[in-house]
Design a protein around this motif. Structure first.
Motif, PDB file in Angstrom:
ATOM      1  N   LEU A 176       0.821  -1.211   0.000  1.00 48.48           N
ATOM      2  CA  LEU A 176       0.000   0.000   0.000  1.00 48.48           C
ATOM      3  C   LEU A 176       0.853   1.258   0.000  1.00 48.48           C
ATOM      4  O   LEU A 176       0.410   2.318  -0.453  1.00 48.48           O
ATOM      5  CB  LEU A 176      -0.916   0.007   1.229  1.00 48.48           C
ATOM      6  CG  LEU A 176      -2.035  -1.036   1.269  1.00 48.48           C
ATOM      7  CD1 LEU A 176      -2.805  -0.925   2.583  1.00 48.48           C
ATOM      8  CD2 LEU A 176      -2.979  -0.889   0.077  1.00 48.48           C
ATOM      9  N   ASN A 177       2.093   1.147   0.499  1.00 47.44           N
ATOM     10  CA  ASN A 177       2.966   2.321   0.622  1.00 47.44           C
ATOM     11  C   ASN A 177       4.339   2.036   0.027  1.00 47.44           C
ATOM     12  O   ASN A 177       5.354   2.009   0.738  1.00 47.44           O
ATOM     13  CB  ASN A 177       3.107   2.707   2.102  1.00 47.44           C
ATOM     14  CG  ASN A 177       1.769   3.038   2.731  1.00 47.44           C
ATOM     15  OD1 ASN A 177       1.149   4.045   2.416  1.00 47.44           O
ATOM     16  ND2 ASN A 177       1.321   2.172   3.638  1.00 47.44           N
ATOM     17  N   GLN A 266       3.953  -1.421  -9.068  1.00 51.92           N
ATOM     18  CA  GLN A 266       3.453  -0.101  -9.447  1.00 51.92           C
ATOM     19  C   GLN A 266       3.784   0.252 -10.898  1.00 51.92           C
ATOM     20  O   GLN A 266       3.196   1.186 -11.458  1.00 51.92           O
ATOM     21  CB  GLN A 266       4.026   0.969  -8.511  1.00 51.92           C
ATOM     22  CG  GLN A 266       3.546   0.862  -7.081  1.00 51.92           C
ATOM     23  CD  GLN A 266       2.044   1.009  -6.958  1.00 51.92           C
ATOM     24  OE1 GLN A 266       1.443   1.866  -7.610  1.00 51.92           O
ATOM     25  NE2 GLN A 266       1.432   0.185  -6.121  1.00 51.92           N
ATOM     26  N   SER A 290      -1.880  -3.887  -4.815  1.00 53.68           N
ATOM     27  CA  SER A 290      -1.231  -2.746  -5.470  1.00 53.68           C
ATOM     28  C   SER A 290      -2.171  -2.004  -6.403  1.00 53.68           C
ATOM     29  O   SER A 290      -1.775  -1.014  -7.026  1.00 53.68           O
ATOM     30  CB  SER A 290      -0.008  -3.230  -6.266  1.00 53.68           C
ATOM     31  OG  SER A 290       0.905  -3.901  -5.428  1.00 53.68           O
ATOM     32  N   GLY A 291      -3.419  -2.492  -6.515  1.00 50.53           N
ATOM     33  CA  GLY A 291      -4.411  -1.815  -7.358  1.00 50.53           C
ATOM     34  C   GLY A 291      -4.315  -2.151  -8.828  1.00 50.53           C
ATOM     35  O   GLY A 291      -4.842  -1.421  -9.674  1.00 50.53           O
ATOM     36  N   GLU A 308     -11.964  -6.988  -4.805  1.00 46.60           N
ATOM     37  CA  GLU A 308     -11.983  -5.616  -5.308  1.00 46.60           C
ATOM     38  C   GLU A 308     -12.307  -5.538  -6.801  1.00 46.60           C
ATOM     39  O   GLU A 308     -12.114  -4.498  -7.426  1.00 46.60           O
ATOM     40  CB  GLU A 308     -10.616  -4.957  -5.043  1.00 46.60           C
ATOM     41  CG  GLU A 308     -10.318  -4.720  -3.569  1.00 46.60           C
ATOM     42  CD  GLU A 308     -11.232  -3.683  -2.933  1.00 46.60           C
ATOM     43  OE1 GLU A 308     -11.409  -2.598  -3.513  1.00 46.60           O
ATOM     44  OE2 GLU A 308     -11.792  -3.966  -1.861  1.00 46.60           O
ATOM     45  N   ASN A 331      -5.589   1.332 -15.657  1.00 44.28           N
ATOM     46  CA  ASN A 331      -5.221   2.301 -14.634  1.00 44.28           C
ATOM     47  C   ASN A 331      -5.292   1.663 -13.247  1.00 44.28           C
ATOM     48  O   ASN A 331      -6.030   0.706 -13.028  1.00 44.28           O
ATOM     49  CB  ASN A 331      -6.158   3.517 -14.688  1.00 44.28           C
ATOM     50  CG  ASN A 331      -6.055   4.244 -16.013  1.00 44.28           C
ATOM     51  OD1 ASN A 331      -4.957   4.457 -16.529  1.00 44.28           O
ATOM     52  ND2 ASN A 331      -7.202   4.596 -16.578  1.00 44.28           N
ATOM     53  N   LYS A 332      -4.535   2.209 -12.307  1.00 44.10           N
ATOM     54  CA  LYS A 332      -4.573   1.698 -10.937  1.00 44.10           C
ATOM     55  C   LYS A 332      -5.953   1.928 -10.324  1.00 44.10           C
ATOM     56  O   LYS A 332      -6.589   2.957 -10.546  1.00 44.10           O
ATOM     57  CB  LYS A 332      -3.511   2.396 -10.078  1.00 44.10           C
ATOM     58  CG  LYS A 332      -2.067   2.123 -10.503  1.00 44.10           C
ATOM     59  CD  LYS A 332      -1.651   0.701 -10.212  1.00 44.10           C
ATOM     60  CE  LYS A 332      -0.172   0.496 -10.524  1.00 44.10           C
ATOM     61  NZ  LYS A 332       0.179   0.709 -11.940  1.00 44.10           N
ATOM     62  N   THR A 333      -6.400   0.973  -9.536  1.00 42.97           N
ATOM     63  CA  THR A 333      -7.683   1.062  -8.847  1.00 42.97           C
ATOM     64  C   THR A 333      -7.465   1.434  -7.391  1.00 42.97           C
ATOM     65  O   THR A 333      -6.553   0.904  -6.747  1.00 42.97           O
ATOM     66  CB  THR A 333      -8.414  -0.298  -8.925  1.00 42.97           C
ATOM     67  OG1 THR A 333      -8.687  -0.593 -10.296  1.00 42.97           O
ATOM     68  CG2 THR A 333      -9.712  -0.276  -8.135  1.00 42.97           C
ATOM     69  N   ASN A 334      -8.271   2.341  -6.890  1.00 43.33           N
ATOM     70  CA  ASN A 334      -8.215   2.676  -5.465  1.00 43.33           C
ATOM     71  C   ASN A 334      -8.995   1.626  -4.685  1.00 43.33           C
ATOM     72  O   ASN A 334     -10.225   1.593  -4.724  1.00 43.33           O
ATOM     73  CB  ASN A 334      -8.812   4.071  -5.218  1.00 43.33           C
ATOM     74  CG  ASN A 334      -7.957   5.171  -5.811  1.00 43.33           C
ATOM     75  OD1 ASN A 334      -6.723   5.109  -5.739  1.00 43.33           O
ATOM     76  ND2 ASN A 334      -8.589   6.161  -6.401  1.00 43.33           N
ATOM     77  N   ASN A 336     -10.189  -0.692  -1.257  1.00 45.14           N
ATOM     78  CA  ASN A 336     -10.621  -0.453   0.122  1.00 45.14           C
ATOM     79  C   ASN A 336      -9.496  -0.903   1.053  1.00 45.14           C
ATOM     80  O   ASN A 336      -9.394  -2.076   1.409  1.00 45.14           O
ATOM     81  CB  ASN A 336     -11.912  -1.228   0.406  1.00 45.14           C
ATOM     82  CG  ASN A 336     -12.485  -0.913   1.773  1.00 45.14           C
ATOM     83  OD1 ASN A 336     -11.774  -0.587   2.714  1.00 45.14           O
ATOM     84  ND2 ASN A 336     -13.803  -1.025   1.889  1.00 45.14           N
ATOM     85  N   LYS A 337      -8.640   0.010   1.423  1.00 45.45           N
ATOM     86  CA  LYS A 337      -7.410  -0.349   2.144  1.00 45.45           C
ATOM     87  C   LYS A 337      -7.690  -0.993   3.492  1.00 45.45           C
ATOM     88  O   LYS A 337      -7.065  -1.995   3.854  1.00 45.45           O
ATOM     89  CB  LYS A 337      -6.532   0.898   2.319  1.00 45.45           C
ATOM     90  CG  LYS A 337      -6.007   1.452   1.004  1.00 45.45           C
ATOM     91  CD  LYS A 337      -5.104   2.654   1.221  1.00 45.45           C
ATOM     92  CE  LYS A 337      -4.572   3.186  -0.112  1.00 45.45           C
ATOM     93  NZ  LYS A 337      -3.684   4.357   0.090  1.00 45.45           N
TER      94      LYS A 337
END
Length: 360
Positions: A176-177, A266, A290-291, A308, A331-334, A336-337
């Motif tokens: 996530l980071n 990423q 990683s989305g 997701e 594209n990256k997906t946001n 639900n963290k």
């Protein structure tokens, strides 16, 4: 209070799913309560050897079954286990776990765990292997005190008794980071441009992982598509030859074995996972966290879906994969963290469940 001593049995400490899971757990488990050691069947240096030692592990080596006979193999395991005064033996050797828990029983160890990390069908390559797998299933049923599998399919393919599913948890916070500076460095190193569409795969370069299929697909896609293969293995030279033969060698990037998997994820617009057989497929979980949208073969267990909407399951039919790659969200997906952090995909949850198995 003395530590609980656990001997993990693995072929080598390289970057496979079983090894990555155990190193993730090793990093997060209370090391003042548990001593992890490793019995390895290949004395060549593995990817995680140095880190395992730095965390306090002792590494022991003995020849693999392919380099000795079965009787010497079992006697050697018995001797090492007796000499090391082990509380728990935890085999990650799939069907060979039968021989290992039999040896642990002979060494007087009361807690004997067999962990299935794969669909055992992939190992049935000859009549001899079918016979050995059958023998080991019997030994597991008789001598294992606990049976664990990374998925329902992996468990059903090995065990004749009940088993528990332990999902290969990941260090969710790392995915996530990711480190933004490393991402920039990787783009430069791998010569990735902003206009490129990056197809990614992480895993050993092998017949089962099926990267050949991806290179053939790439040859039918527009030239702004590139394929990044993270990993190494026996098929590397053949895959390089194939990419040259199909005139896509300038678009296939062999990135090698990497520690920076959260950052590499990423770079991907789409994660592709065309394996013929998988026990679970931890890298597909990492990609979703990683989305990244994922296209996976139908042989991948359904338990990898983090919920997701990022997974598309496809049969290994060429045109279907080409169409999916062309039309899927790039594209990256946001995600639900918090939902992911609280889920069983977290290494913290995997740790808690494994500890319960160890101490009960």
């Amino acid at each position: 209070m003395s530590k609980i001593k656990v001997m993990h049995c693995l072929g080598q400490l390289n970057t496979g799913g079983a090894e990555t899971l155990m190193m993730n757990i090793f990093r997060h488990i209370e090391r003042d309560k548990f001593q992890f050691d490793f019995l390895l069947f290949n004395d060549e240096k593995g990817f995680y050897d140095d880190e395992a030692k730095s965390l306090g592990a002792n590494l022991h080596y003995t020849p693999s079954m392919g380099h000795t006979n079965i009787f010497k193999y079992v006697r050697s395991i018995i001797k090492i286990l007796k000499d090391q005064d082990i509380d728990i033996v935890h085999s990650h050797m799939d069907w060979q776990g039968g021989f290992i828990v039999y040896a642990a029983y002979k060494a007087g160890i009361k807690k004997r765990i067999v962990h299935s990390h794969a669909n055992q069908e992939m190992f049935k390559t000859s009549l001899l292997h079918k016979l050995l797998i059958s023998i080991n299933k019997y030994l597991i049923k008789r001598y294992a005190t606990d049976c664990i599998a990374c998925s329902q399919e992996a468990g059903e393919s090995l065990f004749r008794q009940s088993f528990e599913v332990l999902i290969n948890g990941i260090d969710i916070e790392r995915f996530l980071n990711p480190n933004q500076e490393i991402i920039v460095q990787l783009k430069q190193e791998l010569n990735i441009q902003d206009t490129d569409i990056i197809l990614g795969n992480v895993g050993s370069l092998s017949e089962n992982k099926n990267q050949r299929f991806l290179i053939e697909i790439l040859s039918k896609l527009d030239k702004n598509y590139k394929l990044v293969l993270v990993g190494d293995g026996a098929m590397k030279d053949k895959l390089k030859q194939l990419s040259k033969g199909l005139n896509v060698n300038d678009r296939v990037i062999f990135a090698g074995v990497r520690k920076e998997v959260p950052e590499i994820m990423q770079l991907f617009n789409i994660f592709l996972f065309p394996s013929k057989k998988e026990g679970l497929g931890i890298v597909a979980i990492e990609a979703q966290v990683s989305g990244v949208s994922c296209i996976v073969s139908e042989s991948i267990p359904k338990q990898i879906d983090v919920g997701e909407g990022l997974i598309k399951r496809k049969p290994l039919i060429f045109n279907e994969w080409v169409d999916s790659i062309t039309n899927i969200n790039k594209n990256k997906t946001n995600i639900n963290k918090q939902k992911i952090i609280d889920s069983h995909f977290s290494i913290k949850k995997s740790c808690e469940k494994l500890i319960r198995i160890y101490i009960r």
